[in-house]
Design a protein around this motif. Structure first.
Motif, PDB file in Angstrom:
ATOM      1  N   LEU A   1       0.804  -1.218   0.000  1.00 14.39           N
ATOM      2  CA  LEU A   1       0.000   0.000   0.000  1.00 14.39           C
ATOM      3  C   LEU A   1       0.843   1.276   0.000  1.00 14.39           C
ATOM      4  O   LEU A   1       0.346   2.350  -0.349  1.00 14.39           O
ATOM      5  CB  LEU A   1      -0.959  -0.007   1.191  1.00 14.39           C
ATOM      6  N   GLU A   2       2.126   1.170   0.358  1.00 14.13           N
ATOM      7  CA  GLU A   2       3.020   2.327   0.361  1.00 14.13           C
ATOM      8  C   GLU A   2       3.729   2.551  -0.973  1.00 14.13           C
ATOM      9  O   GLU A   2       4.234   3.633  -1.236  1.00 14.13           O
ATOM     10  CB  GLU A   2       4.092   2.168   1.446  1.00 14.13           C
ATOM     11  N   ARG A   3       3.768   1.555  -1.834  1.00 10.44           N
ATOM     12  CA  ARG A   3       4.479   1.672  -3.103  1.00 10.44           C
ATOM     13  C   ARG A   3       3.888   2.791  -3.961  1.00 10.44           C
ATOM     14  O   ARG A   3       2.682   2.936  -4.068  1.00 10.44           O
ATOM     15  CB  ARG A   3       4.399   0.342  -3.880  1.00 10.44           C
ATOM     16  N   ARG A   4       4.747   3.610  -4.511  1.00  8.76           N
ATOM     17  CA  ARG A   4       4.344   4.723  -5.367  1.00  8.76           C
ATOM     18  C   ARG A   4       5.258   4.767  -6.581  1.00  8.76           C
ATOM     19  O   ARG A   4       6.396   4.326  -6.521  1.00  8.76           O
ATOM     20  CB  ARG A   4       4.507   6.076  -4.649  1.00  8.76           C
TER      21      ARG A   4
ATOM     22  N   VAL B   1      -0.112  10.164  -1.996  1.00 15.20           N
ATOM     23  CA  VAL B   1      -0.994   9.012  -2.124  1.00 15.20           C
ATOM     24  C   VAL B   1      -2.139   9.434  -3.023  1.00 15.20           C
ATOM     25  O   VAL B   1      -2.816  10.422  -2.760  1.00 15.20           O
ATOM     26  CB  VAL B   1      -1.543   8.581  -0.741  1.00 15.20           C
ATOM     27  N   LYS B   2      -2.318   8.729  -4.104  1.00 13.73           N
ATOM     28  CA  LYS B   2      -3.402   9.047  -5.022  1.00 13.73           C
ATOM     29  C   LYS B   2      -4.596   8.171  -4.694  1.00 13.73           C
ATOM     30  O   LYS B   2      -4.438   7.001  -4.333  1.00 13.73           O
ATOM     31  CB  LYS B   2      -2.963   8.835  -6.465  1.00 13.73           C
ATOM     32  N   GLU B   3      -5.757   8.759  -4.822  1.00 12.62           N
ATOM     33  CA  GLU B   3      -6.985   8.004  -4.580  1.00 12.62           C
ATOM     34  C   GLU B   3      -7.062   6.826  -5.531  1.00 12.62           C
ATOM     35  O   GLU B   3      -6.655   6.932  -6.688  1.00 12.62           O
ATOM     36  CB  GLU B   3      -8.206   8.899  -4.775  1.00 12.62           C
ATOM     37  N   ARG B   4      -7.567   5.734  -5.033  1.00  8.70           N
ATOM     38  CA  ARG B   4      -7.773   4.561  -5.863  1.00  8.70           C
ATOM     39  C   ARG B   4      -9.202   4.513  -6.331  1.00  8.70           C
ATOM     40  O   ARG B   4     -10.118   4.932  -5.621  1.00  8.70           O
ATOM     41  CB  ARG B   4      -7.423   3.275  -5.107  1.00  8.70           C
TER      42      ARG B   4
ATOM     43  N   LEU C   1      12.834  -1.500   1.045  1.00 12.00           N
ATOM     44  CA  LEU C   1      14.178  -1.037   1.395  1.00 12.00           C
ATOM     45  C   LEU C   1      14.284   0.491   1.445  1.00 12.00           C
ATOM     46  O   LEU C   1      15.365   1.043   1.575  1.00 12.00           O
ATOM     47  CB  LEU C   1      15.194  -1.587   0.386  1.00 12.00           C
ATOM     48  N   GLY C   2      13.146   1.169   1.295  1.00  9.05           N
ATOM     49  CA  GLY C   2      13.143   2.625   1.346  1.00  9.05           C
ATOM     50  C   GLY C   2      13.512   3.288   0.026  1.00  9.05           C
ATOM     51  O   GLY C   2      13.819   4.483  -0.008  1.00  9.05           O
ATOM     52  N   LEU C   3      13.475   2.536  -1.060  1.00  7.50           N
ATOM     53  CA  LEU C   3      13.804   3.063  -2.380  1.00  7.50           C
ATOM     54  C   LEU C   3      12.538   3.390  -3.152  1.00  7.50           C
ATOM     55  O   LEU C   3      11.490   2.790  -2.924  1.00  7.50           O
ATOM     56  CB  LEU C   3      14.616   2.030  -3.167  1.00  7.50           C
ATOM     57  N   GLY C   4      12.666   4.300  -4.083  1.00 14.49           N
ATOM     58  CA  GLY C   4      11.568   4.628  -4.973  1.00 14.49           C
ATOM     59  C   GLY C   4      11.806   3.998  -6.335  1.00 14.49           C
ATOM     60  O   GLY C   4      12.952   3.765  -6.731  1.00 14.49           O
TER      61      GLY C   4
END
Length: 187
Positions: free
Chosen positions: A9-12, A175-178, A125-128
């Protein structure tokens, strides 16, 4: 919520990187291990991962991609290449190119699974990361781009199905709305 769900859920998609902050070899190896553990049709594992961290090589690849875009029949693609600041991998310090041999039964799907594992592992791992398509869709087979891919070690005959820009985000991605209403149950 368990740790896996939290990471999912945090992946962007990150389109702005701290280009000076390098990704550690250890983090890259962990991300690549996750990619290699992705599912593949009939377990063929016919993919290849090419990791490019050399800035000059990345810039040369960007120039080749921009040149092919400038020759496109599609106005939207041509106009992007005309932007002097356009960089197809968003100036990320690393690019993972996912290619597959023709031994793969479903190479596009296999590459997508590997890329998703890359994105999830990198987030943990805190990477984008950001999915990059510009080397797919036939671009990887055009002579000026293919010559660079050969130089980078992408196996001859492999087709590129996607890439992952990877690095440290230089700002927080919102965070974009789903979309709602995309699920229905048949019970």
């Amino acid at each position: 919520m368990n740790a896996v769900m939290k990471v999912l859920l945090e992946r962007r998609s990150v389109r702005s990187y701290d280009s000076e902050k390098k990704v550690s070899e250890s983090d890259l190896m962990n991300v690549l291990k996750a990619a290699a553990y992705a599912p593949s049709a009939m377990n063929k594992q016919a993919w290849h991962f090419t990791v490019v961290t050399n800035r000059e090589k990345l810039l040369a690849l960007n120039a080749a991609v921009k040149k092919t875009m400038a020759e496109s029949d599609v106005e939207r693609i041509r106009s992007r290449s005309a932007d002097g600041t356009y960089n197809f991998y968003y100036n990320a310090p690393a690019l993972i190119i996912v290619s597959c041999s023709d031994e793969a039964l479903f190479p596009r799907e296999d590459a997508a699974c590997a890329l998703e594992n890359i994105f999830i592992a990198a987030t943990s791992l805190g990477l984008g990361t950001c999915w990059i398509n510009q080397l797919g869709n036939g671009t990887s087979e055009l002579p000026p781009v293919r010559a660079l891919l050969d130089e980078l070690g992408v196996p001859a005959g492999n087709k590129v199905y996607g890439c992952a820009a990877i690095g440290y985000a230089d700002k927080t991605s919102p965070v974009k709305e789903r979309a709602s209403g995309v699920v229905n149950f048949v019970r």
